[in-house]
Design an enzyme around this catalytic site. Sequence first.
Site, PDB file in Angstrom:
ATOM      1  N   THR A  25       0.709  -1.216  -0.105  1.00 26.89           N
ATOM      2  CA  THR A  25      -0.155   0.067  -0.035  1.00 26.89           C
ATOM      3  C   THR A  25       0.993   1.357  -0.051  1.00 26.89           C
ATOM      4  O   THR A  25       1.443   1.826  -1.017  1.00 26.89           O
ATOM      5  CB  THR A  25      -0.991  -0.127   0.959  1.00 26.89           C
ATOM      6  OG1 THR A  25      -0.305  -0.223   2.424  1.00 26.89           O
ATOM      7  CG2 THR A  25      -2.008  -0.946   1.101  1.00 26.89           C
ATOM      8  N   LYS A  49       3.928  -6.978   4.223  1.00 27.39           N
ATOM      9  CA  LYS A  49       3.705  -5.426   3.725  1.00 27.39           C
ATOM     10  C   LYS A  49       3.332  -4.766   5.007  1.00 27.39           C
ATOM     11  O   LYS A  49       2.755  -5.259   6.004  1.00 27.39           O
ATOM     12  CB  LYS A  49       2.526  -5.388   2.490  1.00 27.39           C
ATOM     13  CG  LYS A  49       1.266  -5.768   2.790  1.00 27.39           C
ATOM     14  CD  LYS A  49       0.389  -4.820   3.871  1.00 27.39           C
ATOM     15  CE  LYS A  49       0.224  -3.423   3.404  1.00 27.39           C
ATOM     16  NZ  LYS A  49      -0.662  -2.525   4.154  1.00 27.39           N
ATOM     17  N   THR A 103       0.128  -7.265  12.886  1.00 31.43           N
ATOM     18  CA  THR A 103       0.638  -5.655  12.817  1.00 31.43           C
ATOM     19  C   THR A 103       0.801  -5.363  11.374  1.00 31.43           C
ATOM     20  O   THR A 103       1.079  -4.208  10.912  1.00 31.43           O
ATOM     21  CB  THR A 103       2.264  -5.705  13.268  1.00 31.43           C
ATOM     22  OG1 THR A 103       2.855  -6.773  13.060  1.00 31.43           O
ATOM     23  CG2 THR A 103       2.020  -5.585  14.786  1.00 31.43           C
ATOM     24  N   GLU A 124       5.696   4.824   7.277  1.00 33.38           N
ATOM     25  CA  GLU A 124       5.459   5.850   6.509  1.00 33.38           C
ATOM     26  C   GLU A 124       6.187   7.334   6.667  1.00 33.38           C
ATOM     27  O   GLU A 124       6.369   7.614   7.901  1.00 33.38           O
ATOM     28  CB  GLU A 124       4.177   6.273   6.740  1.00 33.38           C
ATOM     29  CG  GLU A 124       3.216   5.101   6.292  1.00 33.38           C
ATOM     30  CD  GLU A 124       1.635   5.365   6.244  1.00 33.38           C
ATOM     31  OE1 GLU A 124       0.971   4.624   5.695  1.00 33.38           O
ATOM     32  OE2 GLU A 124       1.238   5.835   7.506  1.00 33.38           O
ATOM     33  N   THR A 155      -6.504  10.197  -1.156  1.00 34.47           N
ATOM     34  CA  THR A 155      -6.352  10.976  -2.233  1.00 34.47           C
ATOM     35  C   THR A 155      -5.215  10.692  -3.029  1.00 34.47           C
ATOM     36  O   THR A 155      -5.181  11.183  -4.053  1.00 34.47           O
ATOM     37  CB  THR A 155      -6.822  12.684  -2.026  1.00 34.47           C
ATOM     38  OG1 THR A 155      -5.824  12.928  -0.938  1.00 34.47           O
ATOM     39  CG2 THR A 155      -8.229  12.862  -1.555  1.00 34.47           C
TER      40      THR A 155
END
Length: 405
Positions: A151, A177, A188, A274, A405
């Site tokens: 992702t 992932k 997790t 991230e 988005t």
Amino acid sequence: MKCSAKGVCAAKGFTANGIHAGIRDQDPARKDLALIYSEQPGTAACVYTTNKVKGAPIQVTKAHLKNGTAQAIVVNSGNANTCNADGIEIAEAMCDSAAHALDIDPEKMMIASTGVIGQPLPLGPITANMAKLTAGLDQDGHTDAAQAIMTTDTHPKEYAVTFELDGKPCALGGMAKGSGMIHPNMATMLSFVTTDVNISAAMLTEALHEVCADTYNMIYIDGDTSTNDTFGVLANGMAGNACITEKNEDYQIFKKALYEVAMHLSKMLAKDGEGATKLLTCKVTGGASVKDAKAIAMSVVSSTLLKCAIFGEDANWGRILCAIGYADAKVDIDQVDVDLISAGGDVAVCRDGHGIPFSEDKALEVLKQDEITVSVVLHDGTGQAEAWGCDMTYDYVKINGEYRT
């Protein structure tokens, strides 16, 4: 035990593939549908998220694994298939479509989904591309599969090892992932491991839970426990070793192999958090117990203030002591020693719970590296543990502010 290539295709009898099916309409170049297939059915086991809200694929996989066997795993990214009225129906239809293309029993399918929560998952693109997905199954398809489950990950995550059991060569490999919404209490993230070891479902389940407690449950990115997290293992027995039915020496060798793969994948997940720029490891030794050592290690890597300091390359060691202090663990703070370690060197910042003089220039050199270890010595016993996390950056907010988005 040797490192091996081919990820989920390292073991005998396994093939994989990953393609773009159209689930991610906004990005036609990204793969979003993966399949792992074994020539023979095998024993299977999973652990799942502890979130009370669970994706439909988890419910379907749980039902399919009641007999402890499986033969294939289908996974989509781009949509979590969670909190949808028709979620279970869609997940079952995905299994049926894959099973029909593979000519196997749908009950032998495991399934997982990852992506946006609460949006209907379109079945059309999946079923329309299932023949293409299965036709492309190959021993070299492991990276395609690993890419298809991503992702916000910046790169695929794979690892495999080879070893011997009962005089037979064996292999165990996995893919994972996960970049955000990562917090312990299993699962997790999504991770799938395949092996040609012959092992009973009961022993596979035992090994899975034991390894998970020391690997995937010791990762922290942002404190969110996702709704779809699954860690699954499929063992087809094609190595030909005597079946592992008890916790003997062969079981310990198998568990070590599973740990090696899960540990390396865990570190890859933490480093690819991230927006992350650094892998943060906390190694705790001298704990009053393993439980206490784990609690302290996790408290340190989950400290938002410390994660920000690591990003800023600021040797603010007081934040480490603070995190140790609020951990749910027995600790004599007046005995705690702390060092910061990396490829840039080693700097001692705390002894006996108190600050000591150190070179800020040396500390900066240590913290400029992309992998930082916080060493915590407690002097309370023999308990030890390791946890993994990452720094907190501006990009984390940007990525999650724009996720849909």
